[in-house]
Design a protein around this motif. Structure first.
Motif, mmCIF file in Angstrom:
data_model
loop_
_atom_site.group_PDB
_atom_site.id
_atom_site.type_symbol
_atom_site.label_atom_id
_atom_site.label_comp_id
_atom_site.label_asym_id
_atom_site.label_seq_id
_atom_site.Cartn_x
_atom_site.Cartn_y
_atom_site.Cartn_z
ATOM 1 N N PRO A 62 53.393 46.541 -42.801
ATOM 2 C CA PRO A 62 53.279 46.797 -44.247
ATOM 3 C C PRO A 62 54.609 47.129 -44.907
ATOM 4 C CG PRO A 62 52.412 48.657 -43.001
ATOM 5 C CD PRO A 62 52.670 47.562 -42.013
ATOM 6 N N ALA A 63 55.579 47.675 -44.148
ATOM 7 C CA ALA A 63 56.872 48.031 -44.737
ATOM 8 C C ALA A 63 57.684 46.798 -45.104
ATOM 9 C CB ALA A 63 57.659 48.911 -43.766
ATOM 10 N N ARG A 64 57.422 45.677 -44.451
ATOM 11 C CA ARG A 64 58.184 44.471 -44.759
ATOM 12 C C ARG A 64 57.887 43.944 -46.165
ATOM 13 N NH1 ARG A 64 57.975 41.271 -38.901
ATOM 14 N NH2 ARG A 64 59.935 42.163 -38.100
ATOM 15 N N SER A 65 56.754 44.290 -46.710
ATOM 16 C CA SER A 65 56.446 43.863 -48.077
ATOM 17 C C SER A 65 57.381 44.515 -49.088
ATOM 18 C CB SER A 65 54.990 44.188 -48.419
ATOM 19 O OG SER A 65 54.754 45.588 -48.306
ATOM 20 N N TYR A 66 57.849 45.741 -48.801
ATOM 21 C CA TYR A 66 58.805 46.401 -49.699
ATOM 22 C C TYR A 66 60.104 45.598 -49.767
ATOM 23 C CZ TYR A 66 55.874 50.610 -49.777
ATOM 24 O OH TYR A 66 54.850 51.486 -49.963
ATOM 25 N N GLY A 67 60.604 45.226 -48.604
ATOM 26 C CA GLY A 67 61.844 44.467 -48.584
ATOM 27 C C GLY A 67 61.682 43.061 -49.123
ATOM 28 N N ALA A 68 60.547 42.421 -48.836
ATOM 29 C CA ALA A 68 60.326 41.051 -49.310
ATOM 30 C C ALA A 68 60.273 41.004 -50.831
ATOM 31 C CB ALA A 68 59.036 40.500 -48.708
ATOM 32 N N GLY A 69 59.612 41.999 -51.449
ATOM 33 C CA GLY A 69 59.529 42.007 -52.911
ATOM 34 C C GLY A 69 60.884 42.207 -53.570
ATOM 35 N N ALA A 70 61.673 43.149 -53.049
ATOM 36 C CA ALA A 70 62.994 43.394 -53.640
ATOM 37 C C ALA A 70 63.927 42.208 -53.428
ATOM 38 C CB ALA A 70 63.598 44.652 -53.032
ATOM 39 N N LYS A 71 63.899 41.604 -52.239
ATOM 40 C CA LYS A 71 64.761 40.455 -51.989
ATOM 41 C C LYS A 71 64.356 39.257 -52.833
ATOM 42 C CE LYS A 71 64.305 40.519 -47.464
ATOM 43 N NZ LYS A 71 64.478 40.148 -46.034
ATOM 44 N N ASP A 218 64.308 45.872 -70.703
ATOM 45 C CA ASP A 218 65.320 46.619 -71.432
ATOM 46 C C ASP A 218 66.138 47.440 -70.439
ATOM 47 O OD1 ASP A 218 63.531 48.546 -70.692
ATOM 48 O OD2 ASP A 218 62.911 49.092 -72.726
ATOM 49 N N GLU A 219 67.041 48.223 -70.942
ATOM 50 C CA GLU A 219 67.941 48.977 -70.066
ATOM 51 C C GLU A 219 67.195 49.998 -69.225
ATOM 52 O OE1 GLU A 219 71.972 51.752 -70.383
ATOM 53 O OE2 GLU A 219 71.073 50.858 -72.176
ATOM 54 N N ASP A 220 66.200 50.666 -69.810
ATOM 55 C CA ASP A 220 65.466 51.690 -69.068
ATOM 56 C C ASP A 220 64.618 51.073 -67.958
ATOM 57 O OD1 ASP A 220 64.650 54.260 -68.471
ATOM 58 O OD2 ASP A 220 62.904 54.156 -69.791
ATOM 59 N N VAL A 221 63.947 49.987 -68.295
ATOM 60 C CA VAL A 221 63.125 49.315 -67.280
ATOM 61 C C VAL A 221 63.995 48.761 -66.154
ATOM 62 C CG1 VAL A 221 61.570 47.365 -66.874
ATOM 63 C CG2 VAL A 221 61.292 48.769 -68.919
ATOM 64 N N LEU A 222 65.137 48.203 -66.522
ATOM 65 C CA LEU A 222 66.037 47.643 -65.510
ATOM 66 C C LEU A 222 66.584 48.736 -64.596
ATOM 67 C CD1 LEU A 222 67.178 44.846 -64.787
ATOM 68 C CD2 LEU A 222 69.196 45.440 -66.128
ATOM 69 N N ARG A 223 66.909 49.880 -65.148
ATOM 70 C CA ARG A 223 67.411 50.990 -64.348
ATOM 71 C C ARG A 223 66.343 51.499 -63.383
ATOM 72 N NH1 ARG A 223 66.773 56.264 -64.799
ATOM 73 N NH2 ARG A 223 65.800 56.011 -66.854
ATOM 74 N N CYS A 224 65.108 51.655 -63.876
ATOM 75 C CA CYS A 224 64.023 52.146 -63.018
ATOM 76 C C CYS A 224 63.724 51.172 -61.883
ATOM 77 C CB CYS A 224 62.768 52.397 -63.858
ATOM 78 S SG CYS A 224 62.919 53.755 -65.030
ATOM 79 N N TYR A 225 63.698 49.888 -62.226
ATOM 80 C CA TYR A 225 63.383 48.924 -61.173
ATOM 81 C C TYR A 225 64.513 48.820 -60.160
ATOM 82 C CZ TYR A 225 61.880 44.847 -58.655
ATOM 83 O OH TYR A 225 61.498 43.995 -57.641
ATOM 84 N N ASN A 226 65.763 48.902 -60.604
ATOM 85 C CA ASN A 226 66.888 48.829 -59.667
ATOM 86 C C ASN A 226 66.881 50.015 -58.707
ATOM 87 O OD1 ASN A 226 69.423 47.515 -58.828
ATOM 88 N ND2 ASN A 226 70.352 49.412 -59.544
ATOM 89 N N GLU A 227 66.534 51.202 -59.213
ATOM 90 C CA GLU A 227 66.436 52.373 -58.341
ATOM 91 C C GLU A 227 65.312 52.205 -57.322
ATOM 92 O OE1 GLU A 227 65.924 55.658 -60.939
ATOM 93 O OE2 GLU A 227 67.993 55.622 -61.701
ATOM 94 N N TYR A 228 64.168 51.688 -57.786
ATOM 95 C CA TYR A 228 63.048 51.478 -56.858
ATOM 96 C C TYR A 228 63.374 50.379 -55.845
ATOM 97 C CZ TYR A 228 58.395 50.316 -55.155
ATOM 98 O OH TYR A 228 57.321 50.061 -54.357
ATOM 99 N N ALA A 229 64.063 49.337 -56.279
ATOM 100 C CA ALA A 229 64.425 48.261 -55.351
ATOM 101 C C ALA A 229 65.385 48.768 -54.282
ATOM 102 C CB ALA A 229 65.047 47.101 -56.118
ATOM 103 N N LEU A 230 66.329 49.625 -54.666
ATOM 104 C CA LEU A 230 67.259 50.183 -53.686
ATOM 105 C C LEU A 230 66.520 51.030 -52.658
ATOM 106 C CD1 LEU A 230 70.151 50.701 -52.705
ATOM 107 C CD2 LEU A 230 70.288 52.583 -54.346
ATOM 108 N N ALA A 231 65.608 51.886 -53.108
ATOM 109 C CA ALA A 231 64.832 52.699 -52.174
ATOM 110 C C ALA A 231 63.940 51.833 -51.288
ATOM 111 C CB ALA A 231 63.980 53.709 -52.946
ATOM 112 N N SER A 232 63.386 50.762 -51.843
ATOM 113 C CA SER A 232 62.523 49.871 -51.064
ATOM 114 C C SER A 232 63.301 49.158 -49.970
ATOM 115 C CB SER A 232 61.854 48.852 -51.989
ATOM 116 O OG SER A 232 61.047 49.490 -52.949
ATOM 117 N N LEU A 233 64.501 48.695 -50.302
ATOM 118 C CA LEU A 233 65.314 48.010 -49.296
ATOM 119 C C LEU A 233 65.761 48.964 -48.195
ATOM 120 C CD1 LEU A 233 67.528 45.699 -51.549
ATOM 121 C CD2 LEU A 233 65.631 45.014 -50.074
ATOM 122 N N ILE A 234 66.112 50.189 -48.561
ATOM 123 C CA ILE A 234 66.513 51.173 -47.551
ATOM 124 C C ILE A 234 65.324 51.537 -46.662
ATOM 125 C CG2 ILE A 234 67.332 53.532 -47.218
ATOM 126 C CD1 ILE A 234 69.060 53.186 -49.675
#
Length: 293
Positions: A62-71, A218-234
């Motif tokens: 199930p953890a691979r779905s986090y990385g697959a979505g961000a990539k 927008d800038e806020d949505v992009l910032r939130c998603y980038n933070e979540y994508a970084l945590a998901s990849l890690i």
């Protein structure tokens, strides 16, 4: 005087030989006991690692779905990294535990080669997760350390651990142009592969040409998603590394148990031969003494 010296040497030689044989038997016995105890430990560690590996493999799916979505998101925006940029950052995933083959040293070797290639042309900062990689890299790249994390790897990683690392990277006062994540990708029980995964900052993500294909960005949505994508990849990298580590430790302990078994056989044979030689020598001395009488 020379006759007395030569006679004294002849008289003391059998006694020294006998003492040396007794000491050798004792040393071999102690060595045999030590190797036997080590074999018991390695067999126990193999059984523990097998149980932990089964759990890590179940949690990896199930953890691979986090990385697959961000990539998939970064690939759809067609972002590319410019390796010639001066400010670069490398995130290294390891753990605090050893006795798992070349899991940690393989990542450090790959990272060391990258650092030596870029030495002098770019400034590279390191974010190291785990004491094993930190202990290896700080010998030569201590001045490049930006962040380091310990007390990791003793328990299975959770998303909170990845969020902690991601928040620390985002809060640190360092603006990177290029960033990469280095971790072990699990393939089979006996194989894994060192993988490099690109990471992007919010500024680079906002400059992507195809980011406009997504609605309501927008800038806020992009910032939130980038933070979540970084945590998901890690988090994805942590799970891949944990599964690779447990499988490698299980394989290493199995090989150590087999090597200990071979050493026990050789030591047992040496002990029996030495013991037989001591007994034979003692019988010869008794028979020679009886014959002399």
């Amino acid at each position: 005087m020379e006759a007395i010296m030569s006679r004294s040497v002849v008289l003391f030689t059998p006694q020294l030989t006998q003492v040396r044989g007794m000491a050798t038997l004792k040393d071999i016995r102690l060595r045999l006991k030590s190797v036997t105890n080590i074999q018991k430990i390695t067999k126990s560690m193999k059984m523990v690692s097998a149980a932990k590996y089964a759990r890590a493999e179940r949690e990896l799916r199930p953890a691979r779905s986090y990385g697959a979505g961000a990539k998939a998101f970064f690939e759809s925006t067609e972002l590319e990294q410019d390796k010639t940029q001066p400010n670069q950052m490398m995130v290294v995933m390891s753990s605090d535990r050893g006795l798992c083959g070349g899991v940690h040293s393989g990542i450090c070797r790959e990272l060391r080669n990258k650092m030596n290639e870029n030495k002098g042309s770019v400034e590279t900062k390191l974010v190291v997760v785990g004491d094993k990689a930190r202990g290896i890299l700080q010998r030569t790249f201590r001045e490049n350390f930006l962040l380091s994390f310990n007390e990791y790897g003793r328990k299975p990683p959770v998303f909170a651990d990845a969020a902690l690392v991601a928040n620390a990277i985002l809060d640190v006062d360092y603006k990177f142009d290029v960033a990469s994540l280095y971790y072990n990708t699990f393939r089979t029980v006996v194989s894994y592969r060192v993988t490099e995964l690109p990471l992007f900052s919010q500024e680079h993500l906002a400059k992507a040409e195809k980011i406009t294909t997504y609605d309501s960005i927008d800038e806020d949505v992009l910032r939130c998603y980038n933070e979540y994508a970084l945590a998901s990849l890690i988090y994805f990298a942590m799970k891949e590394g944990a599964c690779s580590e447990q499988s490698s430790r299980m394989t290493a302990m199995d090989a150590a148990s087999k090597n200990a078994g071979e050493m026990i056989e050789k030591l047992q044979m040496t002990y029996n031969r030495t013991r037989q030689a001591v007994i034979t020598r003692e019988l010869i001395e008794i028979i020679s003494g009886a014959a002399a009488l």
